[in-house]
Design a protein around this motif. Structure first.
Motif, short mmCIF file in Angstrom:
data_model
loop_
_atom_site.label_atom_id
_atom_site.label_comp_id
_atom_site.label_asym_id
_atom_site.label_seq_id
_atom_site.Cartn_x
_atom_site.Cartn_y
_atom_site.Cartn_z
N ALA A 5 -7.15 10.02 -15.32
CA ALA A 5 -6.30 10.19 -16.23
C ALA A 5 -5.73 11.16 -17.04
O ALA A 5 -4.05 11.41 -17.07
N ALA A 6 -6.19 11.82 -17.50
CA ALA A 6 -6.01 12.61 -18.40
C ALA A 6 -5.62 14.38 -17.66
O ALA A 6 -3.84 14.92 -17.63
N PHE A 7 -6.44 14.39 -16.29
CA PHE A 7 -5.35 15.24 -15.23
C PHE A 7 -3.91 14.83 -14.80
O PHE A 7 -3.34 15.40 -15.09
N LEU A 8 -3.84 13.60 -15.17
CA LEU A 8 -2.40 13.32 -14.11
C LEU A 8 -1.92 13.06 -15.61
O LEU A 8 -0.82 13.10 -14.71
N CYS A 9 -1.58 12.85 -16.26
CA CYS A 9 -0.91 12.98 -17.93
C CYS A 9 -0.30 14.46 -17.63
O CYS A 9 1.06 14.74 -18.09
N ARG A 10 -0.70 15.26 -17.55
CA ARG A 10 -0.86 17.27 -16.71
C ARG A 10 -0.15 16.68 -16.37
O ARG A 10 0.72 17.85 -16.10
N GLU A 25 1.19 -0.91 -0.07
CA GLU A 25 0.04 0.18 -0.01
C GLU A 25 0.80 1.16 -0.19
O GLU A 25 0.33 2.26 -0.62
N GLN A 26 2.13 1.32 0.53
CA GLN A 26 2.67 2.10 0.68
C GLN A 26 3.52 2.76 -0.64
O GLN A 26 4.26 3.85 -0.84
N THR A 27 3.57 1.66 -1.58
CA THR A 27 4.16 2.02 -3.10
C THR A 27 2.98 2.94 -3.82
O THR A 27 2.01 2.45 -3.77
N PRO A 28 3.08 3.88 -4.55
CA PRO A 28 2.51 5.20 -5.31
C PRO A 28 1.94 4.15 -6.27
O PRO A 28 2.97 3.60 -7.06
N HIS A 29 0.87 4.21 -6.55
CA HIS A 29 0.20 3.59 -7.40
C HIS A 29 0.63 4.58 -8.56
O HIS A 29 -0.42 5.38 -8.62
N LEU A 30 0.60 4.30 -10.12
CA LEU A 30 1.14 5.25 -10.87
C LEU A 30 0.77 4.12 -12.40
O LEU A 30 1.27 3.88 -12.92
N THR A 31 -0.42 5.31 -12.45
CA THR A 31 -1.29 4.74 -13.81
C THR A 31 0.29 5.85 -14.95
O THR A 31 -0.01 4.11 -15.70
#
Length: 570
Positions: A303-308, A273-279
């Protein structure tokens, strides 16, 4: 394994991975604290598989070919377990040549020793084994820096799939032969599955591992099933007929090993859980597309916001670091939506570890996580691509409609009226130029430089004339007309009228239009004003500013050899 737990991390690595302790610091620079559990599970799996590998050969007579096959298979087993380290000290080409020689002998003996009971099956086996050897030849050529059999991912994928097919057809041959047990055949099928999974796992390895060694450790343990198959094939060569079933205890061990080989790779994919989940990261290929908000489904907007938020496009630091998980970035984004105070936004970004907290976040990025808030102030950001194009077309049409011909009674051979859009933050003016001139860019730059030295704000340089604007405007109404003979010098109603020379080297003279997605240029198609073809022309510019501060221009072009500049008004 117990000795590894007692002596330290490096020796635990040796006990599980069977590689020198010097390798441990390289693979696990941050220590083994989060990896110890995975190493212990992998040790149990490898111990069970190693027990299957080291079982004594079955007694019984062997002919010359079978003896040679057994020896070569045991040499392959020895290579996978220990000899690989010795070959790692040699040049890669030596290792590739040894592998090619070893497996050429094994594959040829497979064809001679296995009782295929079908010519077609033997021929198919020969073809697939040849493809497998072609892959090894290709690798050797690559190591020798020679021309390979084929380049590109398609060839490599084909050779890899050929190796998988060779394993499958060999197991089929073992089944038809009857000498090999169900356990050996099961190990063969698992070997084919492991080889097939190597293709997608090789592509996804960087994303799945995310810096953790748990995944490669488990894959290394599961990959040992291939060595189990080779050892079992060599061990059961002399048995006549189907061997007796294994005792129940051994069957249970095999079932546990097979279950572990199938399940543990999936377990390795589950991160703590402590590992960041990176899409998405700043380098994700999917992030280069920037769809409009209205083109996305609701489940696609995060997902679009995460890209930016993680984008490093143009060498600009990302808004949020990759150390934050998707969930954390989305939470910070929604917090930024709820405040318009610049200092408060800077505080939020600083707390998030942003490399550019003072820059803030643009509303066209935040709209993806809080459309109800951003859309209230910027409704245009909620549009789809088609809606945006339609709105832009309507805006341009409206701007063009207000620009009427200021000299309607005198018709040109060709003419047009349109709104000319300038840069919002200020623009020098617009060009009348020959786009077919080989030196078009150079003369346009010269004309731009000269406009600042001219009191009439007209820069002339061969096939380009740059016409400046008097007022601080972002657009102006422009009418162009071309005549075959000099028209009357109509100066009434205009603030300034000037006439300058211009040349057409390709037979064209025109005004730039707004390109697709462009913000500068004429809002409608502009005609070719060089109606007499190549040659010299005169260009007359009429300029006036109405009471509302809007600027209007009339450009008249006609053939003329004179190179004089005339100031007709004032």
């Amino acid at each position: 394994m117990v000795a590894g737990l007692v002596l330290g991390d490096a020796w635990l690595w040796v006990a599980v991975e069977w590689s020198p302790p010097a390798y441990a610091p390289f693979y696990a620079r941050g220590g083994f604290d989060a990896l110890t559990a995975t190493l212990l599970v992998a040790a149990l799996v490898k111990a069970a598989l190693l027990w299957l590998i080291l079982r004594a050969p079955a007694p019984g007579p062997l002919d010359r070919r079978a003896k040679a096959l057994r020896r070569l298979l045991y040499l392959a087993v020895a290579y996978n377990l220990v000899l690989w380290y010795a070959f790692a000290l040699l040049p890669d080409a030596v290792d590739a040549a040894f592998q090619l020689a070893l497996w050429t002998g094994i594959d040829v003996l497979y064809l001679l020793v296995i009782r295929w009971r079908s010519r077609m099956l033997r021929a198919a086996a020969g073809a697939m084994l040849a493809v497998e050897l072609a892959g090894m030849v290709n690798e050797l050529l690559d190591e020798l820096d020679l021309r390979e059999l084929g380049s590109g991912g398609v060839v490599g994928l084909g050779l890899t799939l050929g190796g998988v097919a060779a394993t499958v057809i060999t197991v089929v041959g073992q089944r038809r032969d009857g000498r090999w047990s169900r356990g050996t055949q099961a190990a063969g099928w698992l070997s084919a599955i492991v080889c097939a999974l190597a293709i997608p796992l090789d592509i996804l390895f960087g994303r799945i591992s995310s810096g953790s060694l748990a995944f490669p450790v488990m894959i290394d343990a599961v990959g040992l099933v291939i060595t189990v198959w080779h050892a079992a094939t060599a061990r059961e060569l002399p048995a006549e007929g189907r061997p007796a079933e294994l005792p129940p205890a051994r069957q249970r061990v095999i079932r546990v090993a097979v279950a572990a080989a199938a399940v543990l790779p999936i377990i390795a994919l589950i991160q703590p859980e402590q590992t960041p989940h990176l899409t998405y990261t700043g380098w994700s290929m999917d992030c280069y597309d920037r769809p409009s908000f209205g083109d996305l489904k609701p489940e696609e907007r995060d997902a679009a916001f995460l890209c930016r938020a993680r984008s490093t496009e143009g060498g600009v630091p990302p808004v949020f670091p990759d150390s934050l998980s998707d969930q954390q970035i989305l939470a910070y984004g929604r917090a930024l939506c709820r405040t318009e105070d610049r200092d408060e936004r800077k505080t939020i970004l600083t707390r998030a570890g942003s490399a550019r907290p003072a820059w803030g976040v643009d509303p066209w990025d935040l709209v993806y996580v809080c459309p109800e808030i951003i859309g209230a102030t910027y409704p245009e950001l909620l549009r789809s691509t088609k809606e945006t194009e339609a709105a832009n077309a309507a805006y341009i049409a409206e701007k063009n409609a207000r620009c009427r011909d200021p000299w309607p009674r005198t018709k040109g051979v060709v003419q047009a009226s349109a709104n000319y859009f300038l840069f919002v933050d200020g623009d020098t003016g617009y060009l009348v130029h020959d786009p077919g001139d080989e030196a078009a860019d150079e003369v346009a730059e010269q004309a731009t430089d000269k406009v600042y030295d001219d009191s009439a704000l007209i820069g002339v340089a061969g096939s380009a004339v740059l016409i400046g604007h008097f007022e601080d405007v972002v657009d102006l109404c422009l009418t162009v007309k071309a005549f075959r003979t000099p028209p009357p010098q109509r100066t009434a109603g205009w603030d300034e009228v000037n006439e300058v020379p211009i040349v057409s080297r390709s037979g064209r003279l025109t005004v730039p239009e707004m390109g697709e997605g462009g913000d500068v240029g004429a809002g409608a198609p502009m005609p070719n004003l060089a109606i007499a073809g190549k040659g010299r022309y005169r260009l007359r510019v009429h300029v006036r500013v109405d009471d509302a501060g809007e600027e209007q221009h009339l450009v008249v072009v006609y053939p003329g050899a004179s190179r004089k500049r005339l100031r007709l008004k004032p």
